[in-house]
Design an enzyme around this catalytic site. Structure first.
Site, mmCIF file in Angstrom:
data_model
loop_
_atom_site.group_PDB
_atom_site.id
_atom_site.type_symbol
_atom_site.label_atom_id
_atom_site.label_comp_id
_atom_site.label_asym_id
_atom_site.label_seq_id
_atom_site.Cartn_x
_atom_site.Cartn_y
_atom_site.Cartn_z
ATOM 1 N N ASN A 16 0.825 -1.222 0.000
ATOM 2 C CA ASN A 16 0.000 0.000 0.000
ATOM 3 C C ASN A 16 0.857 1.268 0.000
ATOM 4 O O ASN A 16 0.340 2.381 0.069
ATOM 5 C CB ASN A 16 -0.984 0.012 1.185
ATOM 6 C CG ASN A 16 -0.276 0.153 2.528
ATOM 7 O OD1 ASN A 16 0.953 0.314 2.592
ATOM 8 N ND2 ASN A 16 -1.043 0.096 3.593
ATOM 9 N N LEU A 65 18.834 2.338 14.198
ATOM 10 C CA LEU A 65 20.153 2.959 14.345
ATOM 11 C C LEU A 65 20.887 3.177 13.019
ATOM 12 O O LEU A 65 21.348 4.300 12.754
ATOM 13 C CB LEU A 65 21.021 2.092 15.278
ATOM 14 C CG LEU A 65 22.432 2.618 15.491
ATOM 15 C CD1 LEU A 65 22.424 3.948 16.228
ATOM 16 C CD2 LEU A 65 23.279 1.587 16.242
ATOM 17 N N ASN A 77 -3.112 -3.103 11.599
ATOM 18 C CA ASN A 77 -2.330 -3.575 10.452
ATOM 19 C C ASN A 77 -1.648 -4.916 10.737
ATOM 20 O O ASN A 77 -1.799 -5.878 9.999
ATOM 21 C CB ASN A 77 -1.286 -2.531 10.076
ATOM 22 C CG ASN A 77 -0.614 -2.869 8.765
ATOM 23 O OD1 ASN A 77 -1.275 -2.970 7.744
ATOM 24 N ND2 ASN A 77 0.686 -3.080 8.801
ATOM 25 N N LYS A 130 3.768 -9.537 16.877
ATOM 26 C CA LYS A 130 4.470 -10.637 16.195
ATOM 27 C C LYS A 130 4.212 -11.955 16.917
ATOM 28 O O LYS A 130 4.012 -12.997 16.289
ATOM 29 C CB LYS A 130 5.971 -10.331 16.132
ATOM 30 C CG LYS A 130 6.319 -9.105 15.290
ATOM 31 C CD LYS A 130 6.027 -9.361 13.824
ATOM 32 C CE LYS A 130 6.324 -8.166 12.945
ATOM 33 N NZ LYS A 130 6.015 -8.400 11.530
ATOM 34 N N TYR A 179 4.565 -3.770 19.604
ATOM 35 C CA TYR A 179 5.021 -4.310 18.312
ATOM 36 C C TYR A 179 5.423 -5.782 18.460
ATOM 37 O O TYR A 179 4.993 -6.651 17.684
ATOM 38 C CB TYR A 179 6.199 -3.471 17.802
ATOM 39 C CG TYR A 179 7.050 -4.169 16.790
ATOM 40 C CD1 TYR A 179 6.607 -4.348 15.482
ATOM 41 C CD2 TYR A 179 8.313 -4.681 17.130
ATOM 42 C CE1 TYR A 179 7.378 -5.017 14.556
ATOM 43 C CE2 TYR A 179 9.093 -5.331 16.214
ATOM 44 C CZ TYR A 179 8.628 -5.507 14.921
ATOM 45 O OH TYR A 179 9.385 -6.178 14.012
ATOM 46 N N SER A 225 10.086 -11.363 14.742
ATOM 47 C CA SER A 225 11.099 -10.451 15.277
ATOM 48 C C SER A 225 11.655 -10.969 16.597
ATOM 49 O O SER A 225 10.936 -11.627 17.373
ATOM 50 C CB SER A 225 10.437 -9.092 15.523
ATOM 51 O OG SER A 225 11.286 -8.270 16.276
HETATM 52 N N1 UFG Z 1 19.941 3.826 19.073
HETATM 53 C C1 UFG Z 1 20.563 5.017 19.376
HETATM 54 N N2 UFG Z 1 20.185 6.138 18.693
HETATM 55 C C2 UFG Z 1 19.223 6.109 17.733
HETATM 56 C C3 UFG Z 1 18.572 4.883 17.439
HETATM 57 C C4 UFG Z 1 18.955 3.753 18.128
HETATM 58 O O1 UFG Z 1 21.437 5.085 20.240
HETATM 59 O O2 UFG Z 1 18.911 7.168 17.174
HETATM 60 C C5 UFG Z 1 20.353 2.605 19.776
HETATM 61 C C6 UFG Z 1 19.235 1.957 20.571
HETATM 62 O O3 UFG Z 1 19.152 2.533 21.852
HETATM 63 C C7 UFG Z 1 19.675 0.502 20.571
HETATM 64 C C8 UFG Z 1 20.406 0.341 19.243
HETATM 65 O O4 UFG Z 1 20.735 1.651 18.820
HETATM 66 O O5 UFG Z 1 20.600 0.308 21.601
HETATM 67 C C9 UFG Z 1 19.548 -0.315 18.179
HETATM 68 O O6 UFG Z 1 18.297 0.373 18.159
HETATM 69 P P1 UFG Z 1 17.231 0.150 16.996
HETATM 70 O O7 UFG Z 1 16.095 1.071 17.270
HETATM 71 O O8 UFG Z 1 17.882 0.242 15.664
HETATM 72 O O9 UFG Z 1 16.807 -1.378 17.165
HETATM 73 P P2 UFG Z 1 16.244 -2.176 18.410
HETATM 74 O O10 UFG Z 1 17.353 -3.053 18.910
HETATM 75 O O11 UFG Z 1 15.562 -1.306 19.375
HETATM 76 O O12 UFG Z 1 15.126 -3.050 17.707
HETATM 77 C C10 UFG Z 1 15.397 -3.742 16.504
HETATM 78 C C11 UFG Z 1 14.117 -3.934 15.710
HETATM 79 C C12 UFG Z 1 13.184 -4.823 16.479
HETATM 80 C C13 UFG Z 1 13.891 -6.102 16.842
HETATM 81 C C14 UFG Z 1 15.156 -5.834 17.568
HETATM 82 C C15 UFG Z 1 15.866 -7.125 17.814
HETATM 83 O O13 UFG Z 1 13.542 -2.680 15.426
HETATM 84 O O14 UFG Z 1 12.099 -5.138 15.673
HETATM 85 O O15 UFG Z 1 15.969 -4.979 16.792
HETATM 86 O O16 UFG Z 1 17.163 -6.973 18.261
HETATM 87 F F1 UFG Z 1 13.118 -6.860 17.641
#
Ligand code: UFG
Length: 329
Positions: free
Chosen positions: A36, A193, A95, A148, A144, A120
């Protein structure tokens, strides 16, 4: 190939789905995409695929997608921002849960019984031990992750009652871009990140935040298991073959078994791009466990799959192609 039935890919214009569609088309499959474009990008759609611009919640669009009786459904169409899911759970309920259940019901109606699901690592919640294997308790810490898990539980019921044959692939931290340069469209409004690092390297952002440097890790920042999107794609193809051949369900982690800190990620991007990546250390982000690393032993055992493009250099070299050398369109 003409006797083969098509493969339906929901979210086939999205970040992971578009990579898998290109690989399926390379193998000669007829692919139907249902997307979509809320997060997908037209420029990432493989021209060899048939595109249905439509929505999981539309009966009409779903009927179109099932018209040619797909053999198997790959389901990527879902929201994935954990933080947003804690503010707007209704969007994720609608969704990720309702949309997926509609898709499953459509599969039952059309006697399509093979399903590859984007799950996930978020189904596990805070780790009780590391590396996390598939038997680890499932206690999602955000809505989220709950969506899943809810779908995984439904898959087990649909399998038992309706003979659905499924693979649920629990991704750790998906990252990188196509090693063959086929995917050029950047993710819209990224919350993860590595795209945020690259938006900072390319000047889209002036600086970025590092959420906490007082964790009990080597440099105080969180450790994650980053898995290259081409490695994810090859695992999807292997999972498809597995459920076809073995007629048994598959629930596996997809990760590398190796973790990197946030600062190691920023440093690798700086080294590969040659750009400064200004950042500020801020407070911890709520719900962030210090370390998440997968055991990928089961994926190796069942699929003979291992990550091969997930070193930090490959990750950031492929992202550099998209963020710093964009093709003019
Ligand atoms: N981080 C920062 N600054 C940012 C974004 C992220 O420091 O601007 C850090 C977060 O605190 C974390 C790491 O980078 O320590 C990774 O963060 P993400 O948001 O990229 O990913 P997450 O680990 O929170 O989550 C991701 C997916 C989830 C999945 C998970 C599994 O989005 O769906 O990985 O490890 F479940």
């Amino acid at each position: 190939m003409s006797e083969r039935k098509p493969i339906l890919v929901t979210g086939g214009a999205g970040y992971i789905g578009s990579h898998v569609v290109h690989d399926l088309c390379d193998l000669g499959y007829e692919v139907v995409i249902l997307d979509n474009f809320s997060l997908g990008r037209h420029e990432n759609v493989d021209e060899r695929a048939r595109l249905i611009e439509g929505d999981l919640m539309s009966e009409h669009d779903l009927e179109l997608a099932f018209k040619d009786q797909p053999e198997i459904v790959f389901h990527f169409a879902a929201y994935k921002a954990a933080g947003e899911s804690m503010v707007q759970p209704q969007k994720y309920a609608y969704n990720n849960i309702c949309g997926t259940l509609r898709l499953l019901n459509m599969m039952v109606d059309h006697k399509v019984n093979k399903f590859v699901f984007s799950s996930s690592a978020a189904v596990y919640g805070a780790p009780r031990y590391l590396p996390i294997d598939e038997e680890h308790p499932k206690n999602p810490e955000n809505y989220y992750g709950y969506t899943k898990l809810a779908i995984e539980q439904n898959l087990a019921w649909y399998s038992q009652i309706k003979g659905l044959n499924f693979a649920a692939l629990r991704y750790f931290n998906a990252t990188g871009y196509d090693i063959n340069g086929r995917i050029k469209g950047k993710e819209k409004n990224p919350a993860n990140l590595s795209p945020i690092i690259m938006e900072t390297a390319s000047g889209i952002r002036q600086s970025m935040q590092v959420f906490g440097d007082d964790y009990d890790t080597e440099d105080g920042t969180c450790i994650r298991d980053y898995i290259h999107v081409n490695d994810l794609s090859s695992a999807h193809l292997a999972a498809m073959d597995y459920i076809r051949k073995n007629k048994e369900n598959l629930v596996i982690n997809l990760g590398t078994g190796k973790g990197h800190t946030v600062l190691q990620m920023i440093e690798a991007a700086r080294r590969v791009t040659g750009r400064e990546i200004p950042y500020q250390i801020t407070d911890r982000r709520e719900g962030d466990p210090p370390e998440l690393v997968a055991s990928s032993a089961l994926a190796h055992q069942k699929l003979n799959w291992m990550a091969s493009h997930s070193d930090l250099d490959s990750i950031f070299k492929t992202m550099k192609e998209v963020y710093l050398n964009p093709v003019k369109r």
